[in-house]
Write a protein that holds these residues in place. Structure first.
Motif, PDB file in Angstrom:
ATOM      1  N   ALA A 123       0.819  -1.401   0.109  1.00 40.17           N
ATOM      2  CA  ALA A 123       0.028  -0.270   0.287  1.00 40.17           C
ATOM      3  C   ALA A 123       0.492   0.977  -0.153  1.00 40.17           C
ATOM      4  O   ALA A 123       0.602   2.391  -0.575  1.00 40.17           O
ATOM      5  N   VAL A 124       2.080   1.140   0.649  1.00 42.91           N
ATOM      6  CA  VAL A 124       2.092   2.252   0.744  1.00 42.91           C
ATOM      7  C   VAL A 124       3.315   2.631  -1.201  1.00 42.91           C
ATOM      8  O   VAL A 124       3.059   4.352  -0.778  1.00 42.91           O
ATOM      9  N   GLY A 125       3.928   2.381  -1.187  1.00 40.22           N
ATOM     10  CA  GLY A 125       4.231   1.785  -2.959  1.00 40.22           C
ATOM     11  C   GLY A 125       3.507   2.446  -3.920  1.00 40.22           C
ATOM     12  O   GLY A 125       3.257   3.271  -4.473  1.00 40.22           O
ATOM     13  N   MET A 126       2.479   1.513  -3.267  1.00 36.82           N
ATOM     14  CA  MET A 126       0.741   2.712  -4.943  1.00 36.82           C
ATOM     15  C   MET A 126       0.522   3.899  -3.888  1.00 36.82           C
ATOM     16  O   MET A 126       0.236   4.973  -5.430  1.00 36.82           O
ATOM     17  N   VAL A 127       0.389   4.147  -3.337  1.00 32.98           N
ATOM     18  CA  VAL A 127       0.180   5.869  -2.177  1.00 32.98           C
ATOM     19  C   VAL A 127       1.293   6.720  -2.469  1.00 32.98           C
ATOM     20  O   VAL A 127       0.872   7.756  -3.302  1.00 32.98           O
ATOM     21  N   SER A 128       2.419   6.281  -3.050  1.00 35.09           N
ATOM     22  CA  SER A 128       4.003   7.116  -2.970  1.00 35.09           C
ATOM     23  C   SER A 128       3.716   7.136  -4.628  1.00 35.09           C
ATOM     24  O   SER A 128       4.372   8.592  -4.707  1.00 35.09           O
ATOM     25  N   ALA A 167       3.338   4.198   7.069  1.00 33.92           N
ATOM     26  CA  ALA A 167       2.079   2.981   7.351  1.00 33.92           C
ATOM     27  C   ALA A 167       2.160   2.352   8.654  1.00 33.92           C
ATOM     28  O   ALA A 167       3.676   2.764   8.852  1.00 33.92           O
ATOM     29  N   THR A 168       1.248   1.736   9.399  1.00 34.59           N
ATOM     30  CA  THR A 168       1.225   1.078  10.631  1.00 34.59           C
ATOM     31  C   THR A 168       0.630  -0.455  10.531  1.00 34.59           C
ATOM     32  O   THR A 168      -0.424  -0.173   9.501  1.00 34.59           O
ATOM     33  N   VAL A 196      -1.969   3.393   6.605  1.00 36.55           N
ATOM     34  CA  VAL A 196      -1.534   4.435   5.669  1.00 36.55           C
ATOM     35  C   VAL A 196      -1.097   5.881   5.910  1.00 36.55           C
ATOM     36  O   VAL A 196      -2.699   6.755   5.645  1.00 36.55           O
ATOM     37  N   TYR A 197      -0.990   6.714   5.891  1.00 36.38           N
ATOM     38  CA  TYR A 197      -0.392   8.103   6.087  1.00 36.38           C
ATOM     39  C   TYR A 197       0.329   7.967   4.852  1.00 36.38           C
ATOM     40  O   TYR A 197       1.519   8.132   4.378  1.00 36.38           O
ATOM     41  N   GLU A 198      -0.129   9.678   4.676  1.00 40.06           N
ATOM     42  CA  GLU A 198       1.356  10.336   3.481  1.00 40.06           C
ATOM     43  C   GLU A 198       0.520  12.009   3.441  1.00 40.06           C
ATOM     44  O   GLU A 198      -0.445  11.929   4.193  1.00 40.06           O
ATOM     45  N   ARG A 199       1.722  12.499   2.700  1.00 36.14           N
ATOM     46  CA  ARG A 199       1.731  14.344   3.116  1.00 36.14           C
ATOM     47  C   ARG A 199       2.072  14.112   1.120  1.00 36.14           C
ATOM     48  O   ARG A 199       2.760  13.845   0.723  1.00 36.14           O
ATOM     49  N   SER A 200       1.008  15.300   0.838  1.00 36.95           N
ATOM     50  CA  SER A 200       1.281  16.003  -0.336  1.00 36.95           C
ATOM     51  C   SER A 200       1.125  17.468  -0.752  1.00 36.95           C
ATOM     52  O   SER A 200       1.044  17.847   0.547  1.00 36.95           O
TER      53      SER A 200
END
Length: 404
Positions: A96-101, A111-112, A231-235
């Motif tokens: 999921a982290v790679g997909m969001v990135s 992610a956690t 999944v945590y993300e910053r844009s």
């Protein structure tokens, strides 16, 4: 020789200059200083209450806005939602982290993943006594995404993330009695070394009550299945809305409705917007105190008129017009209220400063509150002095001198 016809001329009273108005208006205050102080005290208390309430509220709001500016409002969290089918659990993909990135505009992602184990101070503590602490697998980039800081020790990395190492949230550390990095806790069936303790995380409070282990270590030692639970993300700020609309379809293209996307900063923004909503009651109490102070000023002015009948009669007999008597007492009422208003503004600002210093808040006193509070005292002073001034102007010079 023709006689000139003399026409009587009407005498007009001389106009008082602003300096004269101020002099005669302050005469009563100079002669009775103790009464002035007591009368102005009610006005001062009301204004001080209003200034302090608005100032403390503005200081708290400013602290929240500064925190929001520091933490940013461009972080989103994606979590499994409710499945359309009863009894079916929703899982995020392992990558999921790679997909969001790969989403345009995303700058950082972490992610956690929930681990079904408990963390205890040692193996002798019963397993059911968890202290409300969850065990989470954490990716290496998580700390940067949530903009967290490590108070003691360090963060998980490629080296320690493969071995029994754990980072504790500051609440978890307090509940476990861990004061610094280097100590050990019992996790699963072995001891894990505490490599770091986090500072408070306003945007991720759930991590404050967690024990965070490396992703690989969680899989090797704790039976973690590798599926993230958040999944945590910053844009970039300009792409937050677009990224939010793409998060769910990217993580689950077939059923995007199963993914829940939240904005952690929304709570802080709402709190900042609502700051001061509960101060209305205190503002009302300050307004009541201000009105009581106004009544006190009116009472003082009425007593002043009764006590100074000889002065009023003497001035009237020497040619003072009724309008000049009125302006004298209205000026005195304005000076009395203005003195109390000025003292109230200073007291309110000082109270706000003390509160802000004790609680570590920025000291903010809005100019509109200062101007509005002082202007209100002038309005109250005018209203409070109007009736006594009219009453003084209507006194007959003969009766006033005779009564004296």
């Amino acid at each position: 020789m023709a006689r000139r016809k003399l026409t009587p001329t009407r005498l007009k009273p001389a106009r008082l200059s602003p300096r004269d108005v101020l002099h005669v208006g302050s005469g009563g205050m100079r002669s009775r200083p103790l009464r002035v102080v007591l009368s102005a005290l009610g006005i001062a208390i009301g204004v001080a209450t209003m200034i302090a309430v608005v100032g403390i509220s503005a200081s708290s709001k400013e602290q929240l806005l500064q925190r929001l500016d520091r933490l940013g409002t461009n972080m989103l969290v994606a979590e499994p939602g409710e499945s359309m089918f009863a009894g079916e659990s929703v899982k995020l993909p392992k990558h999921a982290v790679g997909m969001v990135s790969r989403i345009d505009g995303v700058e950082q992602a972490g992610a956690t993943g929930t681990v079904e184990e408990s963390v205890r101070r040692n193996e002798k503590v019963p397993e059911n006594e968890t202290g409300g602490i969850s065990v989470q697998a954490a990716s290496e980039g998580l700390l940067k995404v949530v903009r967290g800081e490590v108070g003691s020790g360090g963060w998980l990395n490629k080296a320690n993330g493969r071995y029994p190492a754990v980072v504790l949230g500051h609440v978890s550390a307090a509940r476990l009695g861990i004061g610094a990095a280097g100590q050990q806790v019992w996790l699963g069936d072995r001891y894990f070394t505490v490599v770091g303790i986090l500072e408070p995380l306003p945007l991720a409070p759930e991590l404050e009550r967690a024990a965070l282990v490396g992703w690989e270590a969680a899989e090797r030692f704790l039976g973690f299945d590798g599926h993230p639970t958040a999944v945590y993300e910053r844009s970039t700020r300009d792409s937050v809305r677009d990224v939010r609309s793409l998060l769910a379809p990217s993580l689950d293209p077939q059923n995007p409705q199963n993914i829940k996307v939240t904005d952690p900063s929304a709570k802080l923004q709402a709190k900042a917007a609502m700051e001061g909503a509960f101060s209305s009651l205190l503002l009302g109490l300050g307004g009541i105190a201000l009105l009581v102070g106004g009544v006190g000023v009116a009472n003082t002015m009425i007593i002043s008129v009764l006590e100074r009948r000889f002065e009023i009669g003497l001035r009237r007999s020497l040619g003072a017009a009724r309008g000049q008597i009125r302006i004298q007492f209205i000026t005195e009422s304005l000076l009395l209220s203005g003195l109390g208003g000025l003292a109230g503004v200073l007291l309110g600002a000082a109270a706000t400063g003390i509160f802000a210093r004790v609680d570590g808040l920025p000291w903010v006193v809005p100019l509109w509150a200062v101007g509005g509070g002082f202007a209100t005292t002038l309005v109250i002073g005018t209203v409070a002095g109007l009736y006594p001034a009219v009453r003084a102007a209507r006194l007959s010079p003969t009766l006033a001198l005779h009564a004296a």
